[in-house]
Scaffold this active site. Structure first.
Site, short mmCIF file in Angstrom:
data_model
loop_
_atom_site.label_atom_id
_atom_site.label_comp_id
_atom_site.label_asym_id
_atom_site.label_seq_id
_atom_site.Cartn_x
_atom_site.Cartn_y
_atom_site.Cartn_z
N PRO A 2 0.83 -1.20 0.00
CA PRO A 2 0.00 0.00 0.00
C PRO A 2 0.87 1.25 0.00
O PRO A 2 1.86 1.33 0.72
CB PRO A 2 -0.81 -0.13 1.29
CG PRO A 2 -0.16 -1.18 2.11
CD PRO A 2 0.66 -2.01 1.20
N GLU A 3 0.51 2.21 -0.84
CA GLU A 3 1.20 3.49 -0.85
C GLU A 3 0.18 4.54 -0.39
O GLU A 3 -0.89 4.21 0.09
CB GLU A 3 1.77 3.78 -2.24
CG GLU A 3 2.83 2.75 -2.64
CD GLU A 3 3.52 3.03 -3.96
OE1 GLU A 3 3.65 4.21 -4.33
OE2 GLU A 3 3.92 2.07 -4.64
N LYS A 58 2.20 6.41 5.46
CA LYS A 58 1.42 5.18 5.29
C LYS A 58 0.98 4.62 6.62
O LYS A 58 0.62 3.46 6.74
CB LYS A 58 2.27 4.17 4.53
CG LYS A 58 2.60 4.65 3.11
CD LYS A 58 3.50 3.70 2.39
CE LYS A 58 4.76 4.37 1.95
NZ LYS A 58 5.70 3.50 1.27
N ARG A 111 2.99 -7.98 11.05
CA ARG A 111 3.40 -8.38 12.40
C ARG A 111 2.96 -7.33 13.43
O ARG A 111 2.88 -6.16 13.13
CB ARG A 111 4.94 -8.52 12.45
CG ARG A 111 5.50 -9.50 11.43
CD ARG A 111 5.16 -10.94 11.76
NE ARG A 111 5.61 -11.30 13.10
CZ ARG A 111 6.85 -11.67 13.41
NH1 ARG A 111 7.76 -11.76 12.46
NH2 ARG A 111 7.17 -11.97 14.64
N ARG A 262 15.65 -1.07 -6.66
CA ARG A 262 14.25 -1.37 -6.91
C ARG A 262 13.98 -1.51 -8.40
O ARG A 262 14.45 -0.70 -9.21
CB ARG A 262 13.35 -0.27 -6.34
CG ARG A 262 13.56 0.02 -4.87
CD ARG A 262 13.24 -1.19 -3.99
NE ARG A 262 11.86 -1.60 -4.10
CZ ARG A 262 10.87 -1.12 -3.34
NH1 ARG A 262 11.13 -0.23 -2.42
NH2 ARG A 262 9.64 -1.55 -3.49
#
Ligand SMILES: [Zn+2]
Length: 288
Positions: A2-3, A58, A111, A262
């Site tokens: 998610p951005e 975020k 987590r 990336r």
């Protein structure tokens, strides 16, 4: 992962659906809950209503009566689902808030160490939040601010867009789509963009985030809305995941390179390199 648009969507949905609901019980499922302040969380929120939902970068922040806040980062594939309307629950549930009216807010695929309990008054100054850069959806994100941010950066433009201490909330997907929209090569040096290019980049950041919001976010990985539905931004990616396929603008095959470690997709023609496309190396000023 998610951005910014995906988390913004969840924030708005949580504001609509969860604010005003009172928590009856908190359940933590992870085996390592010993390190998680579950006892303090129960004391802080059980019997209390959600009074506000905010977003930093975020990070989702649920504010409760009594002055405590629950901070949740969804990391790569985290899901936050409300049932009903969602019929089931996410995989690997780690935390569940059971509301007095029977609804359940369930967090999964992340987590518990990415969940924090803080006094509401301390959220702004919590180090991971305090060090964040400008939020590109905020009105303080102006062309002038972007120009000043970029001027200080020695790195490549793609890396700079993803630097959360400069601009908060952009990740690998939106950065590639933004740079394609702005017709900028991802390896251009941030500090060397022309005045006109900075303006184009600013407009592209705002427009691409807006497009992500309007399309309900990207469910390319695991993002789901609070009700379990998917976004459709991924169906209209211009470059992301399109290696070897023709550019929608010029038909040149999209390429994939590594930038800052990336995977990065771009059109080698529309986003031509600094040397081949720019007149900055010559003594002439740009003609257009
Ligand atoms: Zn192209």
């Amino acid at each position: 992962m998610p951005e910014l648009p995906e988390v913004e969507i969840l924030k708005e949905e949580l504001r609509r659906e969860v604010v005003g609901r009172r928590v009856e019980e908190v359940v933590a499922f992870e085996k390592t809950e010993g390190q998680f302040p579950i006892v303090q969380l129960r004391e802080a929120v059980e019997g209390r209503a959600v009074v506000g939902v905010r977003r930093w970068d975020k990070m989702l922040v649920l504010d409760f009566e009594g002055g405590r806040s629950l901070l949740i980062h969804l990391m790569m594939v985290g899901q936050l689902l409300l049932s009903p309307p969602f019929a089931g629950q996410p995989r690997d549930v780690c935390l569940e808030l059971k509301f007095a009216d029977g609804a359940r807010l369930t967090l999964g695929q992340v987590r518990l160490k990415y969940v924090h309990l803080l006094p509401t008054a301390e959220v702004d100054n919590w180090p991971p939040i305090a060090k964040l850069g400008v939020d590109p959806l905020d009105e303080s994100f102006t062309v002038d601010l972007l120009r000043r941010l970029l001027a200080k950066k020695r790195g490549m433009i793609k890396t700079t867009l993803m630097n959360q201490a400069a601009i908060a909330g952009l990740g690998n997907v939106y950065s590639d789509e933004i740079l394609f929209r702005a017709r900028l090569h991802p390896q251009r040096r941030a500090s060397e963009l022309s005045e006109e290019e900075v303006e184009r980049l600013h407009a592209s950041i705002v427009a691409e985030l807006q497009r992500g919001l309007e399309l309900g976010g990207s469910s390319e990985m695991a993002f789901l809305h609070l009700d379990g539905s998917e976004g459709s931004y991924q169906e209209s990616f211009q470059v992301k995941g399109r290696k070897g396929k023709p550019c929608f603008a010029c038909a040149t095959p999209i390429e994939r390179i590594k930038v800052g470690g990336r995977g990065t997709y771009f059109c080698p023609r529309c986003q031509a390199s600094y040397q081949s496309s720019s007149s900055s190396n010559s003594s002439q000023s740009p003609s257009s």
